[in-house]
Design a protein around this motif. Sequence first.
Motif, PDB file in Angstrom:
ATOM      1  N   VAL A  49      -1.812  12.130 -11.100  1.00  0.00           N
ATOM      2  CA  VAL A  49      -3.318  12.080 -10.687  1.00  0.00           C
ATOM      3  C   VAL A  49      -3.566  12.680  -9.173  1.00  0.00           C
ATOM      4  O   VAL A  49      -2.759  12.309  -8.216  1.00  0.00           O
ATOM      5  CB  VAL A  49      -3.600  10.640 -10.496  1.00  0.00           C
ATOM      6  CG1 VAL A  49      -5.019  10.505 -10.143  1.00  0.00           C
ATOM      7  CG2 VAL A  49      -3.666  10.102 -11.982  1.00  0.00           C
ATOM      8  N   LYS A  50      -4.512  13.466  -8.910  1.00  0.00           N
ATOM      9  CA  LYS A  50      -4.636  14.125  -7.501  1.00  0.00           C
ATOM     10  C   LYS A  50      -5.848  13.121  -7.042  1.00  0.00           C
ATOM     11  O   LYS A  50      -6.036  13.041  -5.639  1.00  0.00           O
ATOM     12  CB  LYS A  50      -5.023  15.530  -7.724  1.00  0.00           C
ATOM     13  CG  LYS A  50      -3.835  16.107  -7.984  1.00  0.00           C
ATOM     14  CD  LYS A  50      -2.931  16.609  -6.779  1.00  0.00           C
ATOM     15  CE  LYS A  50      -1.872  17.546  -7.083  1.00  0.00           C
ATOM     16  NZ  LYS A  50      -1.044  17.678  -5.892  1.00  0.00           N
ATOM     17  N   ALA A  51      -6.848  12.885  -7.723  1.00  0.00           N
ATOM     18  CA  ALA A  51      -8.217  12.101  -7.340  1.00  0.00           C
ATOM     19  C   ALA A  51      -8.567  11.422  -8.242  1.00  0.00           C
ATOM     20  O   ALA A  51      -8.680  11.864  -9.470  1.00  0.00           O
ATOM     21  CB  ALA A  51      -9.046  12.995  -6.582  1.00  0.00           C
ATOM     22  N   SER A  52      -9.386  10.190  -8.044  1.00  0.00           N
ATOM     23  CA  SER A  52     -10.023   9.360  -9.119  1.00  0.00           C
ATOM     24  C   SER A  52     -11.436   8.818  -8.132  1.00  0.00           C
ATOM     25  O   SER A  52     -11.523   9.336  -7.006  1.00  0.00           O
ATOM     26  CB  SER A  52      -9.147   8.378  -9.364  1.00  0.00           C
ATOM     27  OG  SER A  52     -10.082   7.370 -10.473  1.00  0.00           O
ATOM     28  N   ALA A 132     -12.944  15.219  -9.532  1.00  0.00           N
ATOM     29  CA  ALA A 132     -12.904  13.569  -9.876  1.00  0.00           C
ATOM     30  C   ALA A 132     -14.249  13.155  -9.533  1.00  0.00           C
ATOM     31  O   ALA A 132     -14.708  12.050 -10.302  1.00  0.00           O
ATOM     32  CB  ALA A 132     -11.832  13.068  -8.980  1.00  0.00           C
ATOM     33  N   ALA A 133     -14.994  13.568  -8.824  1.00  0.00           N
ATOM     34  CA  ALA A 133     -16.347  13.087  -8.600  1.00  0.00           C
ATOM     35  C   ALA A 133     -17.381  13.383  -9.540  1.00  0.00           C
ATOM     36  O   ALA A 133     -18.335  12.773  -9.783  1.00  0.00           O
ATOM     37  CB  ALA A 133     -17.029  13.695  -7.077  1.00  0.00           C
ATOM     38  N   LYS A 304     -16.842   9.920   0.734  1.00  0.00           N
ATOM     39  CA  LYS A 304     -15.967   9.928   1.537  1.00  0.00           C
ATOM     40  C   LYS A 304     -14.490   9.968   0.539  1.00  0.00           C
ATOM     41  O   LYS A 304     -14.780   9.489  -0.583  1.00  0.00           O
ATOM     42  CB  LYS A 304     -15.987   8.888   2.267  1.00  0.00           C
ATOM     43  CG  LYS A 304     -15.918   7.624   1.827  1.00  0.00           C
ATOM     44  CD  LYS A 304     -15.809   6.490   2.689  1.00  0.00           C
ATOM     45  CE  LYS A 304     -15.921   5.051   2.045  1.00  0.00           C
ATOM     46  NZ  LYS A 304     -16.121   4.029   3.336  1.00  0.00           N
ATOM     47  N   THR A 305     -13.635  10.009   1.306  1.00  0.00           N
ATOM     48  CA  THR A 305     -12.315   9.703   0.443  1.00  0.00           C
ATOM     49  C   THR A 305     -11.488   8.630   1.012  1.00  0.00           C
ATOM     50  O   THR A 305     -11.383   8.362   2.336  1.00  0.00           O
ATOM     51  CB  THR A 305     -11.371  10.990   0.425  1.00  0.00           C
ATOM     52  OG1 THR A 305     -11.094  11.294   1.990  1.00  0.00           O
ATOM     53  CG2 THR A 305     -11.786  12.127   0.000  1.00  0.00           C
ATOM     54  N   VAL A 329     -14.089   8.631  -3.500  1.00  0.00           N
ATOM     55  CA  VAL A 329     -12.900   9.340  -4.223  1.00  0.00           C
ATOM     56  C   VAL A 329     -11.737   8.706  -3.683  1.00  0.00           C
ATOM     57  O   VAL A 329     -11.402   8.402  -2.450  1.00  0.00           O
ATOM     58  CB  VAL A 329     -13.133  10.903  -3.986  1.00  0.00           C
ATOM     59  CG1 VAL A 329     -11.393  11.459  -4.263  1.00  0.00           C
ATOM     60  CG2 VAL A 329     -14.088  11.578  -4.509  1.00  0.00           C
ATOM     61  N   VAL A 330     -10.832   8.191  -4.607  1.00  0.00           N
ATOM     62  CA  VAL A 330      -9.495   7.518  -4.402  1.00  0.00           C
ATOM     63  C   VAL A 330      -8.284   8.575  -4.255  1.00  0.00           C
ATOM     64  O   VAL A 330      -8.203   9.429  -5.191  1.00  0.00           O
ATOM     65  CB  VAL A 330      -9.224   6.532  -5.188  1.00  0.00           C
ATOM     66  CG1 VAL A 330      -7.910   5.847  -4.861  1.00  0.00           C
ATOM     67  CG2 VAL A 330     -10.436   5.501  -5.140  1.00  0.00           C
ATOM     68  N   LEU A 331      -7.664   8.766  -3.351  1.00  0.00           N
ATOM     69  CA  LEU A 331      -6.495   9.684  -3.270  1.00  0.00           C
ATOM     70  C   LEU A 331      -5.383   9.001  -3.279  1.00  0.00           C
ATOM     71  O   LEU A 331      -5.112   7.946  -2.320  1.00  0.00           O
ATOM     72  CB  LEU A 331      -6.560  10.574  -2.118  1.00  0.00           C
ATOM     73  CG  LEU A 331      -7.622  11.238  -1.733  1.00  0.00           C
ATOM     74  CD1 LEU A 331      -7.737  11.988  -0.399  1.00  0.00           C
ATOM     75  CD2 LEU A 331      -7.978  12.169  -2.826  1.00  0.00           C
TER      76      LEU A 331
END
Length: 332
Positions: A49-52, A132-133, A304-305, A329-331
Motif C-alpha cells: 500500500v502506498k496510500a489510503s 487513493a483520494a 492533507k497527508t 490521505v494516509v501514508l
Amino acid sequence: MRAARVRATSPDGTPYGFPGNPAPSSAIEVHDDIPKPQISQPGEFLIRVKASTVFKDNLEWNELYPPNHALLGNDFSGVVVAVHEDEQEFRIGDHVYGMTHAKRGGTWAEYAVVTSEETVKKPDNLSWEEAAALPGSAITADQALFVHAGLEATAEKGVKQVLITGASGGVAMYLVQFAVAAGHFVVAATSSKERNESFLRSIGAHEVVEYNEFNALADRFDLVIDSVGFQVLSDCWGVVKPDGTLISFDACSWGYIEEHKSKGISKGKEGVQALYFIAEPSRVSMARISEHVSKRNIKGLVLKTVSLNDVREAYESVHSRGIGQGKVVVLP
C-alpha cells in the motif's frame, strides 16, 4: 507488518458493535506485529500500500464488526507484490488503485489483499496520493448517476435536469463533474453561494443555488441526488418532478426515504422513484473514472497527508468537522 485495527471491546469488556455500541475513535490502534495477509484464491493479489484515505463515518459501518471483522481503510493505491498462479491480467510491479469491499477493508496497513473486481491500473498522471483520494468518492458518484439513477452517460436521448445537494462535498463534487461531462444540465445546491459558487462553477455547474431558494424550483428536476440528509433531504421532495428520481447516500438517510413515502411526505408524488444506496467496488465504475482521469476531467483532491501513526487523530478531525474539498490521505 504495521496496520491499524479497531479494538474489539471497550475497557470494561463490552463488545463494540453497530448500531448499539459503535467503537469510539480511541479504539483505533496501530500495531507493528499484525501478520501480513496472504492471497488464497484466484482473483486476489497482494499489494504494497502506498496510500489510503480516511472515511468520516468508518466506525459506524456495520461491516466493521462481527461477523465480518473488517480492518480499517478501503481506498488504496499501491504496487502489486504477489499474484495468484492463475492471474492473467495483473503482474508483480503493476501500479494499481481502487476500493476494497466494506466487509474486508484493510488498507490502513503496509500490505493488503485486494481483488480484481476492486482494482484497476493506476493512470500515470495520478500521484499515489491523488489516486487513493479518488475511488470511494468517485465510485459513489458514478453509481448514483449511471447505475441507480439510470442516467445516460451521454445525453443523446435528451438532456436531464439534475440537482446535486451539498455540491462542494467530497462525493457531490464528482456528481457535478460526471453529470456535466455526460451532457446534462446540473444545478449545484449549497449552504453558501458566497463561499462555494466560484468552486462549483469551476467544476462545471450550470447554476448554483442555496437551500432557501428551493421554493422557486418546485417540480423542476428529473433527478435529485442528496448528500446532506435531514431537512435538506425532506425539502428535495418539493423540487423533484412527480415522475422523477430522488437518491440519497448519506448515512443519516438510512430508512428515511421509505418512512417518508409511507407517511405521505412525498407531497403526493407517488411516481417518484426514491432510494438509498451504498456504493460497492466495481471495475466498471473504476474504468469510467480512469477514463475521466486520462482526459484530465478530474483528479483526486488531497486535503492533507498523515502517517499511519496519526490516523486516530485524523479520523477524529474528519468525523467531527468534515473534510471540505479533498481527502485526508494516509501514508502507511
